[in-house]
Scaffold this motif. Structure first.
Motif, PDB file in Angstrom:
ATOM      1  N   THR A 100       0.423  10.533 -19.546  1.00  0.00           N
ATOM      2  CA  THR A 100       0.695  11.334 -18.348  1.00  0.00           C
ATOM      3  C   THR A 100       0.736  12.812 -18.713  1.00  0.00           C
ATOM      4  O   THR A 100       0.920  13.168 -19.878  1.00  0.00           O
ATOM      5  N   ASN A 101       0.610  13.652 -17.680  1.00  0.00           N
ATOM      6  CA  ASN A 101       0.884  15.077 -17.890  1.00  0.00           C
ATOM      7  C   ASN A 101       2.391  15.314 -17.696  1.00  0.00           C
ATOM      8  O   ASN A 101       3.143  14.356 -17.475  1.00  0.00           O
ATOM      9  N   THR A 102       2.843  16.549 -17.766  1.00  0.00           N
ATOM     10  CA  THR A 102       4.290  16.778 -17.730  1.00  0.00           C
ATOM     11  C   THR A 102       4.881  16.645 -16.323  1.00  0.00           C
ATOM     12  O   THR A 102       6.088  16.814 -16.140  1.00  0.00           O
ATOM     13  N   ASP A 103       4.044  16.337 -15.324  1.00  0.00           N
ATOM     14  CA  ASP A 103       4.553  15.968 -14.000  1.00  0.00           C
ATOM     15  C   ASP A 103       4.513  14.457 -13.796  1.00  0.00           C
ATOM     16  O   ASP A 103       4.702  13.969 -12.676  1.00  0.00           O
ATOM     17  N   GLY A 104       4.225  13.727 -14.853  1.00  0.00           N
ATOM     18  CA  GLY A 104       4.211  12.270 -14.741  1.00  0.00           C
ATOM     19  C   GLY A 104       2.940  11.701 -14.137  1.00  0.00           C
ATOM     20  O   GLY A 104       2.835  10.494 -13.930  1.00  0.00           O
ATOM     21  N   PHE A 143      -1.346   8.081  -8.965  1.00  0.00           N
ATOM     22  CA  PHE A 143      -0.738   7.195  -9.974  1.00  0.00           C
ATOM     23  C   PHE A 143       0.134   8.006 -10.935  1.00  0.00           C
ATOM     24  O   PHE A 143      -0.325   8.998 -11.514  1.00  0.00           O
ATOM     25  N   PHE A 144       1.386   7.552 -11.079  1.00  0.00           N
ATOM     26  CA  PHE A 144       2.370   8.261 -11.898  1.00  0.00           C
ATOM     27  C   PHE A 144       3.074   7.262 -12.822  1.00  0.00           C
ATOM     28  O   PHE A 144       3.116   6.074 -12.529  1.00  0.00           O
ATOM     29  N   THR A 168       9.015  13.507 -12.400  1.00  0.00           N
ATOM     30  CA  THR A 168       7.967  12.706 -11.769  1.00  0.00           C
ATOM     31  C   THR A 168       8.316  12.466 -10.307  1.00  0.00           C
ATOM     32  O   THR A 168       7.451  12.552  -9.422  1.00  0.00           O
ATOM     33  N   GLY A 169       9.593  12.188 -10.045  1.00  0.00           N
ATOM     34  CA  GLY A 169      10.032  12.021  -8.659  1.00  0.00           C
ATOM     35  C   GLY A 169       9.723  13.269  -7.842  1.00  0.00           C
ATOM     36  O   GLY A 169       9.166  13.193  -6.732  1.00  0.00           O
ATOM     37  N   ALA A 170      10.037  14.429  -8.401  1.00  0.00           N
ATOM     38  CA  ALA A 170       9.788  15.691  -7.680  1.00  0.00           C
ATOM     39  C   ALA A 170       8.295  15.885  -7.447  1.00  0.00           C
ATOM     40  O   ALA A 170       7.864  16.287  -6.361  1.00  0.00           O
ATOM     41  N   ALA A 171       7.483  15.573  -8.476  1.00  0.00           N
ATOM     42  CA  ALA A 171       6.032  15.740  -8.334  1.00  0.00           C
ATOM     43  C   ALA A 171       5.490  14.800  -7.259  1.00  0.00           C
ATOM     44  O   ALA A 171       4.615  15.171  -6.470  1.00  0.00           O
ATOM     45  N   ILE A 172       6.031  13.571  -7.217  1.00  0.00           N
ATOM     46  CA  ILE A 172       5.566  12.606  -6.216  1.00  0.00           C
ATOM     47  C   ILE A 172       5.944  13.082  -4.812  1.00  0.00           C
ATOM     48  O   ILE A 172       5.134  13.022  -3.881  1.00  0.00           O
ATOM     49  N   ARG A 208       0.863  -1.181   0.000  1.00  0.00           N
ATOM     50  CA  ARG A 208       0.000   0.000   0.000  1.00  0.00           C
ATOM     51  C   ARG A 208       0.902   1.236   0.000  1.00  0.00           C
ATOM     52  O   ARG A 208       1.952   1.241   0.643  1.00  0.00           O
ATOM     53  N   ALA A 209       0.491   2.268  -0.717  1.00  0.00           N
ATOM     54  CA  ALA A 209       1.329   3.474  -0.772  1.00  0.00           C
ATOM     55  C   ALA A 209       0.481   4.710  -1.042  1.00  0.00           C
ATOM     56  O   ALA A 209      -0.640   4.617  -1.518  1.00  0.00           O
ATOM     57  N   LYS A 210       1.078   5.866  -0.727  1.00  0.00           N
ATOM     58  CA  LYS A 210       0.397   7.140  -1.003  1.00  0.00           C
ATOM     59  C   LYS A 210       0.501   7.473  -2.493  1.00  0.00           C
ATOM     60  O   LYS A 210      -0.327   8.189  -3.031  1.00  0.00           O
ATOM     61  N   ALA A 211       1.566   6.979  -3.112  1.00  0.00           N
ATOM     62  CA  ALA A 211       1.711   7.168  -4.567  1.00  0.00           C
ATOM     63  C   ALA A 211       2.345   5.927  -5.168  1.00  0.00           C
ATOM     64  O   ALA A 211       3.284   5.355  -4.601  1.00  0.00           O
ATOM     65  N   VAL A 212       1.829   5.518  -6.330  1.00  0.00           N
ATOM     66  CA  VAL A 212       2.365   4.375  -7.079  1.00  0.00           C
ATOM     67  C   VAL A 212       2.909   4.924  -8.393  1.00  0.00           C
ATOM     68  O   VAL A 212       2.239   5.715  -9.058  1.00  0.00           O
TER      69      VAL A 212
END
Ligand SMILES: Cc1cc2nc3c(=O)[nH]c(=O)nc-3n(C[C@H](O)[C@H](O)[C@H](O)COP(=O)(O)OP(=O)(O)OC[C@H]3O[C@@H](n4cnc5c(N)ncnc54)[C@H](O)[C@@H]3O)c2cc1C
Length: 575
Positions: free
Chosen positions: A356-360, A373-374, A405-409, A185-189
């Protein structure tokens, strides 16, 4: 159930670069990277020729705008230009950042990073580490994961994305070593699961490139974008499909037919061997069809053409492209210093993928995003490659969009709680799915079904396509699907059951293949890598649009989404 703040599936360049960014931005987050291989065996490690960035070390006239234009033109104007601007603007910075992490790029005599020519690029801008660039970058990134304390689950197979009410909450995976099942389980995958080369019978990709991430996304009811655009690399080693890098032509190699002619002068007189890949692959297939291919005994009418590097001389071959020499020698016994290398197009890269958008962040439609979801890297479609990718733009995409994407997550998970999740139904569904495969007393072998499928895709959705041939392909796929539902596994055990993994991967391949064929059938134009002999022209009025394919076992629904155009108006594409 295992909890992490962030879970990333994929230990290639995109996944690792994202993990490093998250850890750098917020060291207190618990970040996990899961891979069905060991991370350093991800396909990224095999990348050879290099990574594009307008550093201007060799060519002072270069600029990010020139790089952006080349990329958009290469894409046959289907790329989203806002995404391309980000890619090319951020390129110099990510290369320098990699070099600070310790990546050993090849150098100019004055010590700056060297840059070579590549297909479709108007300036010498590809940075490289001989012809082993992916190896140099991935090893350094994986070392950095360890340094930042990222949790690595290697040799775990992810079999399902958990999506509830348009929110990704985690995934189901099993340990290949002993079949142990877990829900994470995670806050972001994030999915960074790479390409699907194994959909075809001849590919430069590794055996793990089976499109699992794409199939899991489709199975969750989310769309896949522009899947009909499959890149054929012009120079696969004849008979095996293993890649001879474009760097070889970047360093000056010739493509020659049975008449000893550098035939690219007919197809791309100004760029010759350094035309983009779609054009060069079609040129080779046309030469072979016209009887100007070559046989192993040197006679005309054969199935390959020659890639000739003899004029470069031993010293240059061994210092700039040693791996290409090794591959030709290892696989065919050809000593490229003295003999030309037999090559023909091989399936290489997926331009389409998870939108995806430009933030992944993953799109569920034109205007809507999926919570938590990214995706990034080859499995994603932020659409920087449109209908045809330029060489050395993929490693770049993995690093630029992996970082973004890492930064957005890292921003996204701040102040968020773990989602509510009941793991029980997911575990029992997974157990059931595995048990059914193990128990079923089917009549077909995985190998036979997979081969039939790969041959079907190769014959019915290759370099050249027509409605009739693709319709017949879709029909065949129905039969193959039935056979795939009736397979027989020899290995009933839990320990290292690679046959079970192949069975699950076969299901991924079938889903991806059907989406590719359906998208290709509906796109009644020729653009970039998608070449319809029955619709030979590009049709901007009807098809300057992205395909969004929604999969369900009952059928595939296609919708279309507008292309973002900023600086460069579509023109006819000539080289
Ligand atoms: C031979 C070759 C040479 C290339 N050369 C170049 C080049 O010179 N320049 C360039 O720009 N591009 C090049 N490319 C393309 C580029 O290397 C790839 O597009 C890029 O490396 C893909 O990286 P990625 O991180 O998206 O995925 P990958 O590196 O493919 O990694 C995918 C990861 O996902 C994991 N995974 C997948 N499915 C599952 C699952 N179900 N469960 C758990 N884990 C899973 C895998 O284990 C792996 O760790 C080349 C490609 C090939 C094949």
């Amino acid at each position: 159930m295992i909890d992490h703040d962030v879970v990333i599936v994929g230990g290639g360049l995109a996944g690792c670069r994202a993990a490093v960014e998250i850890a750098r931005m917020n060291p207190s987050l618990s970040v996990a990277v899961i891979a069905k291989t060991h991370p350093i065996r991800s396909h990224s490690v095999a990348a050879q020729g290099g990574m594009a960035a307008s550093l201007k070390n060799v060519d002072s006239e270069d600029s990010w705008e020139a790089h952006a234009f080349d990329t958009v033109k290469g894409s046959d104007y289907l790329a989203d230009q806002d995404a391309v601007e980000i890619l090319t603007r951020e390129a110099p910075d990510v290369v320098i950042d990699l070099e600070h992490m310790g990546v050993l790029f090849s150098r100019l005599p004055d010590g700056r990073i060297a840059q070579r020519a590549f297909g479709g690029h108007s300036h010498n801008r590809t940075c490289y580490a001989a012809d082993k660039t992916g190896h140099a970058i991935l090893h350094e990134l994986v070392n950095n994961l360890r340094r930042y304390g990222v949790h690595i689950y290697d040799e775990w197979y992810v079999m399902r994305l958990i999506l509830e009410e348009e929110q990704a909450k985690g995934l189901v995976m099993f340990r290949i070593r002993d079949g142990h099942l877990e829900v994470v389980r995670a806050k972001a995958v994030m999915f960074a699961t790479g390409g699907y080369g194994r959909v075809y019978n001849t590919t430069s990709n590794d055996f793990a490139s089976t499109g699992d991430g794409l199939a899991m996304t489709a199975a969750a009811g989310l769309p896949l974008e522009d899947m009909e655009f499959v890149q054929f690399h012009p120079t696969g080693v004849y008979g095996v499909g293993v890649l001879i890098s474009e760097a070889v032509r970047g360093e000056g190699a010739y493509l020659v037919n049975s008449e000893g002619d550098r035939f690219m002068k007919t197809y791309a007189p100004s760029r010759m061997e350094l035309a983009p890949r779609d054009i060069t692959s079609r040129a080779i297939v046309k030469e072979i069809r016209a009887g100007r291919g070559i046989h192993r005994d040197g006679s005309a009418g054969g199935p390959f053409v020659h890639l000739d590097v003899r004029h470069l001389g031993r010293e240059k071959i061994m210092s700039r492209i040693p791996f290409a020499w090794e591959e030709a020698h290892r696989l065919l016994g050809v000593d490229a210093v003295h003999e030309p290398i037999p090559v023909r197009p091989t399936v290489h890269y997926s331009m389409g993928g998870i939108p995806t958008n430009t933030d992944g962040q993953v799109r569920s439609g034109d205007e809507t995003l999926v919570e938590g979801f990214f995706a990034a890297g080859e499995t994603a479609c932020v659409s920087v490659h449109g209908a045809n990718r330029l060489g050395s733009n993929s490693l770049l995409e993995c690093v630029v969009y992996g970082r973004r994407t890492g930064a957005a997550i890292a921003r996204y998970v701040q102040n968020r709680k773990l989602p509510d999740l009941n793991e029980t139904p997911y575990l029992s569904e997974a157990r059931q799915r595995i048990q059914t495969l193990l128990d079923q007393r089917g009549e077909h072998r995985i190998n036979t079904v997979r081969q039939a499928f790969q041959d079907c895709m190769t014959d019915h959705c290759g370099v050249f396509r027509t409605e009739e041939v693709m319709q017949a392909g879709l029909q065949k796929l129905q039969t193959i699907r039935q056979q795939a539902g009736n397979i027989f596994l020899d290995d009933k055990g839990k320990l290292w059951n690679t046959e079970l993994i192949e069975a699950l991967e076969l299901q991924s391949l079938l889903t991806v293949g059907e989406i590719i064929l359906t998208g290709a059938l509906n796109r009644k134009e020729s653009r970039g890598s998608h070449c319809r002999e029955d619709c030979p022209d590009r049709d901007d009025v009807n098809f300057l649009q992205h395909t969004m394919a929604y999969y369900s076992p009952a059928g595939i629904e296609l919708r279309y989404r507008p292309v973002t155009i900023t600086q460069f108006q579509p023109q006819e594409r000539k080289y």
